[in-house]
Write a protein that holds these residues in place. Structure first.
Motif, PDB file in Angstrom:
ATOM      1  N   GLY A  85       0.906  -1.237   0.055  1.00  0.00           N
ATOM      2  CA  GLY A  85      -0.051  -0.152   0.028  1.00  0.00           C
ATOM      3  C   GLY A  85       0.768   1.295  -0.053  1.00  0.00           C
ATOM      4  O   GLY A  85       1.822   1.166  -0.494  1.00  0.00           O
ATOM      5  N   GLY A  86       0.459   2.139   0.697  1.00  0.00           N
ATOM      6  CA  GLY A  86      -0.696   2.287   1.705  1.00  0.00           C
ATOM      7  C   GLY A  86      -1.090   1.195   2.440  1.00  0.00           C
ATOM      8  O   GLY A  86      -0.178   0.279   2.747  1.00  0.00           O
ATOM      9  N   GLU A  87      -2.231   1.240   3.040  1.00  0.00           N
ATOM     10  CA  GLU A  87      -2.657   0.041   3.814  1.00  0.00           C
ATOM     11  C   GLU A  87      -3.460  -0.788   2.957  1.00  0.00           C
ATOM     12  O   GLU A  87      -4.521  -0.599   2.693  1.00  0.00           O
ATOM     13  CB  GLU A  87      -3.265   0.533   4.910  1.00  0.00           C
ATOM     14  CG  GLU A  87      -4.124  -0.630   5.759  1.00  0.00           C
ATOM     15  CD  GLU A  87      -3.267  -1.886   6.158  1.00  0.00           C
ATOM     16  OE1 GLU A  87      -2.012  -1.993   6.124  1.00  0.00           O
ATOM     17  OE2 GLU A  87      -3.895  -3.138   5.675  1.00  0.00           O
ATOM     18  N   PRO A  88      -3.019  -1.893   2.359  1.00  0.00           N
ATOM     19  CA  PRO A  88      -3.906  -2.951   1.334  1.00  0.00           C
ATOM     20  C   PRO A  88      -5.228  -3.160   1.957  1.00  0.00           C
ATOM     21  O   PRO A  88      -6.012  -3.416   0.932  1.00  0.00           O
ATOM     22  CB  PRO A  88      -2.975  -4.125   1.154  1.00  0.00           C
ATOM     23  CG  PRO A  88      -1.793  -4.134   2.211  1.00  0.00           C
ATOM     24  CD  PRO A  88      -1.869  -2.746   2.649  1.00  0.00           C
ATOM     25  N   LYS A 110      -9.938  -4.010   0.861  1.00  0.00           N
ATOM     26  CA  LYS A 110     -10.205  -5.335   1.176  1.00  0.00           C
ATOM     27  C   LYS A 110     -10.948  -6.087   0.015  1.00  0.00           C
ATOM     28  O   LYS A 110     -10.696  -6.977  -0.317  1.00  0.00           O
ATOM     29  CB  LYS A 110     -10.672  -5.763   2.563  1.00  0.00           C
ATOM     30  CG  LYS A 110     -10.704  -7.185   2.899  1.00  0.00           C
ATOM     31  CD  LYS A 110     -11.172  -6.930   4.292  1.00  0.00           C
ATOM     32  CE  LYS A 110     -12.922  -6.868   4.203  1.00  0.00           C
ATOM     33  NZ  LYS A 110     -13.354  -6.885   5.589  1.00  0.00           N
ATOM     34  N   ASP A 111     -11.997  -5.094  -0.280  1.00  0.00           N
ATOM     35  CA  ASP A 111     -13.092  -5.745  -1.197  1.00  0.00           C
ATOM     36  C   ASP A 111     -12.207  -5.823  -2.705  1.00  0.00           C
ATOM     37  O   ASP A 111     -12.573  -6.946  -3.398  1.00  0.00           O
ATOM     38  CB  ASP A 111     -14.217  -4.687  -1.301  1.00  0.00           C
ATOM     39  CG  ASP A 111     -15.191  -4.907  -0.183  1.00  0.00           C
ATOM     40  OD1 ASP A 111     -15.027  -5.935   0.906  1.00  0.00           O
ATOM     41  OD2 ASP A 111     -16.012  -3.939   0.037  1.00  0.00           O
ATOM     42  N   PHE A 112     -11.752  -4.907  -3.020  1.00  0.00           N
ATOM     43  CA  PHE A 112     -10.824  -5.001  -4.152  1.00  0.00           C
ATOM     44  C   PHE A 112      -9.876  -6.390  -4.202  1.00  0.00           C
ATOM     45  O   PHE A 112      -9.936  -6.918  -5.335  1.00  0.00           O
ATOM     46  CB  PHE A 112      -9.789  -3.950  -4.492  1.00  0.00           C
ATOM     47  CG  PHE A 112      -8.959  -3.815  -5.584  1.00  0.00           C
ATOM     48  CD1 PHE A 112      -9.353  -3.449  -6.710  1.00  0.00           C
ATOM     49  CD2 PHE A 112      -7.847  -4.395  -5.291  1.00  0.00           C
ATOM     50  CE1 PHE A 112      -8.418  -3.775  -7.980  1.00  0.00           C
ATOM     51  CE2 PHE A 112      -7.055  -4.708  -6.449  1.00  0.00           C
ATOM     52  CZ  PHE A 112      -7.177  -4.354  -7.770  1.00  0.00           C
ATOM     53  N   ILE A 113      -9.324  -6.566  -3.266  1.00  0.00           N
ATOM     54  CA  ILE A 113      -8.357  -7.486  -3.283  1.00  0.00           C
ATOM     55  C   ILE A 113      -9.068  -9.108  -3.183  1.00  0.00           C
ATOM     56  O   ILE A 113      -8.629  -9.877  -4.034  1.00  0.00           O
ATOM     57  CB  ILE A 113      -7.448  -7.716  -1.983  1.00  0.00           C
ATOM     58  CG1 ILE A 113      -6.502  -6.258  -1.876  1.00  0.00           C
ATOM     59  CG2 ILE A 113      -6.701  -8.720  -1.550  1.00  0.00           C
ATOM     60  CD1 ILE A 113      -5.793  -6.084  -0.449  1.00  0.00           C
ATOM     61  N   THR A 114     -10.225  -9.127  -2.684  1.00  0.00           N
ATOM     62  CA  THR A 114     -11.034 -10.309  -2.758  1.00  0.00           C
ATOM     63  C   THR A 114     -11.406 -10.404  -4.249  1.00  0.00           C
ATOM     64  O   THR A 114     -11.234 -11.614  -4.744  1.00  0.00           O
ATOM     65  CB  THR A 114     -12.354 -10.085  -1.953  1.00  0.00           C
ATOM     66  OG1 THR A 114     -11.822  -9.804  -0.406  1.00  0.00           O
ATOM     67  CG2 THR A 114     -13.387 -11.369  -1.723  1.00  0.00           C
ATOM     68  N   LYS A 115     -11.938  -9.407  -4.706  1.00  0.00           N
ATOM     69  CA  LYS A 115     -12.383  -9.430  -6.328  1.00  0.00           C
ATOM     70  C   LYS A 115     -11.403  -9.655  -7.145  1.00  0.00           C
ATOM     71  O   LYS A 115     -11.282 -10.639  -8.005  1.00  0.00           O
ATOM     72  CB  LYS A 115     -13.221  -8.510  -6.617  1.00  0.00           C
ATOM     73  CG  LYS A 115     -14.127  -8.358  -7.786  1.00  0.00           C
ATOM     74  CD  LYS A 115     -14.692  -6.847  -7.970  1.00  0.00           C
ATOM     75  CE  LYS A 115     -15.719  -7.146  -9.105  1.00  0.00           C
ATOM     76  NZ  LYS A 115     -16.382  -5.737  -9.250  1.00  0.00           N
ATOM     77  N   PHE A 116     -10.193  -9.333  -7.124  1.00  0.00           N
ATOM     78  CA  PHE A 116      -9.192  -9.426  -7.960  1.00  0.00           C
ATOM     79  C   PHE A 116      -8.538 -11.040  -7.591  1.00  0.00           C
ATOM     80  O   PHE A 116      -8.211 -11.501  -8.662  1.00  0.00           O
ATOM     81  CB  PHE A 116      -7.783  -8.556  -7.505  1.00  0.00           C
ATOM     82  CG  PHE A 116      -6.498  -8.707  -8.306  1.00  0.00           C
ATOM     83  CD1 PHE A 116      -6.488  -7.843  -9.569  1.00  0.00           C
ATOM     84  CD2 PHE A 116      -5.571  -9.446  -7.914  1.00  0.00           C
ATOM     85  CE1 PHE A 116      -5.427  -7.958 -10.189  1.00  0.00           C
ATOM     86  CE2 PHE A 116      -4.538  -9.775  -8.686  1.00  0.00           C
ATOM     87  CZ  PHE A 116      -4.296  -8.762 -10.058  1.00  0.00           C
ATOM     88  N   VAL A 172      -4.018  -3.851  11.182  1.00  0.00           N
ATOM     89  CA  VAL A 172      -5.263  -3.023  12.055  1.00  0.00           C
ATOM     90  C   VAL A 172      -6.693  -3.809  11.454  1.00  0.00           C
ATOM     91  O   VAL A 172      -7.526  -3.971  12.393  1.00  0.00           O
ATOM     92  CB  VAL A 172      -5.205  -1.724  11.785  1.00  0.00           C
ATOM     93  CG1 VAL A 172      -6.610  -0.965  12.588  1.00  0.00           C
ATOM     94  CG2 VAL A 172      -4.084  -0.940  12.197  1.00  0.00           C
ATOM     95  N   PHE A 173      -6.697  -3.970  10.288  1.00  0.00           N
ATOM     96  CA  PHE A 173      -7.939  -4.304   9.634  1.00  0.00           C
ATOM     97  C   PHE A 173      -7.709  -6.250   9.565  1.00  0.00           C
ATOM     98  O   PHE A 173      -8.724  -6.853   8.860  1.00  0.00           O
ATOM     99  CB  PHE A 173      -8.401  -3.774   8.476  1.00  0.00           C
ATOM    100  CG  PHE A 173      -8.439  -2.490   8.626  1.00  0.00           C
ATOM    101  CD1 PHE A 173      -9.322  -1.748   9.517  1.00  0.00           C
ATOM    102  CD2 PHE A 173      -7.488  -1.611   8.013  1.00  0.00           C
ATOM    103  CE1 PHE A 173      -9.421  -0.402   9.531  1.00  0.00           C
ATOM    104  CE2 PHE A 173      -7.525  -0.205   8.235  1.00  0.00           C
ATOM    105  CZ  PHE A 173      -8.528   0.580   9.003  1.00  0.00           C
ATOM    106  N   LEU A 174      -6.615  -6.692   9.710  1.00  0.00           N
ATOM    107  CA  LEU A 174      -6.729  -8.043   9.622  1.00  0.00           C
ATOM    108  C   LEU A 174      -7.178  -8.991  10.731  1.00  0.00           C
ATOM    109  O   LEU A 174      -6.479  -9.600  11.403  1.00  0.00           O
ATOM    110  CB  LEU A 174      -4.958  -8.504   9.590  1.00  0.00           C
ATOM    111  CG  LEU A 174      -4.692  -9.967   9.227  1.00  0.00           C
ATOM    112  CD1 LEU A 174      -5.080 -10.120   7.718  1.00  0.00           C
ATOM    113  CD2 LEU A 174      -3.375 -10.330   9.264  1.00  0.00           C
ATOM    114  N   THR A 175      -8.720  -8.795  10.492  1.00  0.00           N
ATOM    115  CA  THR A 175      -9.479  -9.867  11.462  1.00  0.00           C
ATOM    116  C   THR A 175      -9.419 -11.220  11.072  1.00  0.00           C
ATOM    117  O   THR A 175      -8.702 -11.661   9.992  1.00  0.00           O
ATOM    118  CB  THR A 175     -10.997  -9.517  11.424  1.00  0.00           C
ATOM    119  OG1 THR A 175     -11.275  -9.658  10.233  1.00  0.00           O
ATOM    120  CG2 THR A 175     -10.944  -8.005  11.741  1.00  0.00           C
TER     121      THR A 175
END
Lengths: 427, 43
Positions: A148-151, A155-161, A185-188
């Protein structure tokens, strides 16, 4: 009979001298051996006798080389071949779907943290095509490193990609894997599970700069965020491999030990995660405090010793000290870093800097002056004489280009420490 | 002469060790891959 066909390798590093014997590590061949001191002195003076019973071993182990061989030339030629190789067996791309970041690390080399753009659908399709077109008959694997930035702000983009790239790699019978550089931070747990399942996420690198107060100070954030990251590390350690990068400028070393202790002792992660000390680097020459190479290597030795003695259960892996053929994946022409607008960079350290754009996914390379200069960076005379050259290759090319100076990435004391540890281990 | 660790096979060859997908070193070191600054790291 004295043989003048052979000379001492330039890369024989004396690790120690003891009781008339010299312990040598050849940084190019990887050989570690002992020689009688007088034999070694003779070799250093290029007085080499082919009747020595170990004469052939000296050649096969790279301790002596044909006098015609330009040893630095050999390394440069190997590097050139790696850089300009069109071998596409294993492809690797770094993708930053956004440059936006939720943290404000004072040492960050990017200056686009407020750029909210996330890669759009049309650009994603272009990136997919670009990657598919880069496949050759020989391509066996593709690795995407999310950056990133913070990838995870995308998240939605990465899932779709990930779903789309999987279709492509399956079609071509190419093995797909991914890794991610995230602040965590968002890696749940749910996100890690999804990305592992859909995106073949294998490993994640999360940076911690110290315990709560130091972390918040250095990353411009709040204790709640710190606690969230620690919780996420605990929750995800069984799902993906997590490497904790401990950014150190010297002044936070003791605090780094505190956070390691917190992770290993209080959160029982000794066998579940990896930790490694990394230097804070002033990539853009902004002038903030950093550890110099010598100071950092002392800390690295101290840190390894600390891990070894304090956490005997921790599976500490020492550097292998292999001679490099190329400094990094992105120094190779066939690998690119791809930004949110589909722009191509030669290095992830260039993200967001317009003058460092070297192409785009729609049109390919622009063959810019910058890229050519980057690829053709020359070694300094000091580097050419250095016994550690095979392990360092002059250091990070991005820093060499930007700062116009040597940026050694390894030191003799550290190499000696590693070799002595290896020897003791094998004994 | 006592060899404690042997030289890498074919160390003078162009093929060694750039057969992996990263900087040419990480996988051969058993590491996970490259970190952002291309320093090999392992788990």
């Amino acid at each position: 009979m004295t043989n003048i066909k052979y000379v001492a390798s330039q890369f024989n590093l004396v690790i120690k001298e003891d009781a008339g014997k010299v312990l040598i590590f050849n940084t190019f061949s990887g050989c570690v051996c002992t020689l009688e001191k007088d034999v070694f002195n003779s070799i250093c003076n290029n007085i080499i006798d082919e009747k020595w019973p170990y004469f052939n071993d000296l050649i096969s182990q790279g301790i002596i080389v044909l006098k015609e061989i330009d040893q630095v030339g050999m390394i440069l030629q190997h590097e050139n071949l790696a850089k300009f190789s069109n071998d596409k067996k294993n492809l690797s791309f770094v993708i930053a779907p956004t440059l936006k970041c939720n943290l404000r690390c004072y040492y960050c080399f990017e200056s686009s943290q407020n750029d909210c753009k996330v890669m759009d659908e049309a650009t994603m399709q272009d990136v997919l095509k670009f990657i598919e077109n880069s496949f050759g008959q020989e391509t066996e694997s593709l690795r995407i490193n999310w950056f990133g930035g913070e990838p995870l702000l995308a998240k939605d983009f990465i899932t779709k990609f990930s779903k789309e790239i999987k279709k492509i790699t399956d079609k071509h019978n190419v093995k797909y894997t991914s890794s991610m550089i995230t602040n965590g931070v968002f890696l749940t747990k749910e996100t890690a599970k999804n990305l592992k399942q859909i995106g073949e996420l294998q490993s994640v690198q999360i940076t911690l700069d110290g315990s709560k107060d130091e972390y918040c100070k250095r990353k411009g954030t709040t204790p709640v965020v710190f606690e969230k990251v620690i919780q996420n590390i605990c929750d995800c350690a069984d799902i993906v491999r997590i490497s904790i990068r401990l950014n150190c400028d010297g002044s936070n070393y003791n605090d780094i030990l505190n956070i390691v202790d917190d992770l290993f002792t209080n959160h029982h992660l000794t066998k579940k995660i990896g930790v490694y000390l990394a230097p804070i680097t002033d990539y853009n020459g902004n002038g903030f405090d950093v550890c110099n190479n010598k100071e950092f290597s002392k800390l690295l030795i101290k840190f390894n010793q600390h891990l070894k003695t304090t956490y005997p259960d921790y599976p500490l892996k020492l550097d292998e000290l292999n001679a490099k053929k190329c400094y990094c994946a992105l120094k190779k022409c066939i690998n690119y870093a791809i930004g949110p607008n589909g722009e191509l960079y030669t290095c992830e350290h260039d993200f967001g800097v317009k003058e460092f754009i070297i192409g785009d996914v729609k049109n390919g390379e622009y063959f810019t002056d910058y890229h050519r200069k980057f690829l053709e960076l020359k070694l300094s005379e000091k580097c050419k004489k250095c016994k550690l050259l095979p392990l360092c290759l002059g250091g990070c090319p991005s820093m060499r280009y930007n700062q116009k100076k040597d940026v050694c990435c390894i030191t003799e004391p550290y190499v000696k420490y590693i070799i002595l540890n290896k020897i003791n281990k094998s004994n | 002469m006592e060899i404690l660790i042997k030289a890498k096979p074919n160390f003078t060859s162009y093929a060694y060790p750039c057969s992996d997908d990263q900087c040419g070193d990480c996988k051969s070191q058993g590491a996970d891959g490259c970190s952002t600054d291309a320093t090999c790291y392992s788990d």
